[in-house]
Design a protein around this motif. Structure first.
Motif: not given
Length: 245
Positions: A152-154, A160-168, A198-201
């Motif tokens: 889902e984060a990928r 382009g929604d990196f904020a939502a990806a990081r929250r996920c 790591c993926i979060h980073g």
């Protein structure tokens, strides 16, 4: 290699979590086949199956007059359980050296069933549940949830929604860190938590995502955990480019 699960009545096979392996329903609620493809010798794969099993009927001892026998001299509580086969599991495969089709012996999955009046604790399991099995089940639940969170984060990062990806990913880590397996120091759960960090980073922003090959890293992690080959990621070649958070 093809694995087969068959639930004998009155048990009912509700769901099978096979990760990215192909899972085919032969008879709904009764018979499922999982196609694992090629496996090396001694490789193992664990599948998470949800099976509905009715409570065992309550058995009461009666005297010749048909009344229940009781005693007032000693207070003793006896928990009566019965065992029941809830799944038959087998595997068949082709021997690469001979080309012969081989079948492994059927392994019954047997569980203890409490009587209908036996108390169930707040976690939803009876007091006779095996702690080791509970941790193993929790480990696989965490692995599957983490894999889905990575996917889902990928997808969010690709859009382009990196904020939502990081929250996920942050939510997935919180759920994982509160699990029984993680709390008890399960190695797979700890490794997955590090991987999510790591993926979060890698998903800090578009520049970091592209320069650190964040998409490829996330895809690799997702595939490894879904196919239960995450141990391969301990190699030095998998050291993250981006900072783990």
């Amino acid at each position: 290699v093809v694995g087969t699960m068959v639930a004998p009545p009155p048990a009912e096979l509700k769901a099978v979590e096979a990760g990215s392996y192909s899972c085919k329903t032969i008879v709904p609620g009764r018979h499922v086949e999982i196609h694992f493809g090629d496996l090396y010798a001694d490789e193992e794969r664990d599948m998470l199956a949800s099976v509905w099993v009715p409570l065992s009927p309550v058995k009461k001892q009666s005297n010749d007059c048909g009344t229940t026998t009781t005693t007032t001299t000693t207070t003793t509580t006896t928990t009566t359980t019965t065992t029941r086969t809830v799944l038959h599991v087998e595997a068949r495969y082709v021997d690469p050296s001979s080309g012969a089709s081989l079948r492994m012996a059927v392994a019954p999955v047997v569980v203890e069933r409490p009587a209908a009046e036996e108390a169930i604790d707040s976690s939803g399991t009876s007091s006779s549940s095996s702690a080791r099995h509970a941790v193993l089940i929790d480990q696989h639940r965490g692995r599957l949830r983490g894999s889905k969170a990575i996917a889902e984060a990928r997808s969010l990062a690709d859009s382009g929604d990196f904020a939502a990806a990081r929250r996920c990913l942050e939510l997935a880590r919180l759920q994982l860190q509160s699990s029984i397996a993680f709390t008890l120091g399960d190695a797979t759960s700890k490794a997955l938590d590090t991987e999510l960090g790591c993926i979060h980073g890698h998903m800090k922003n578009r520049q970091v995502y592209n320069q650190s090959m964040g998409r490829a890293y996330a895809l690799s992690a997702q595939s490894s955990y879904l196919r239960q080959r995450a141990s391969m990621r301990t190699s030095p070649m998998w050291r993250p480019v981006a900072k783990c958070s």
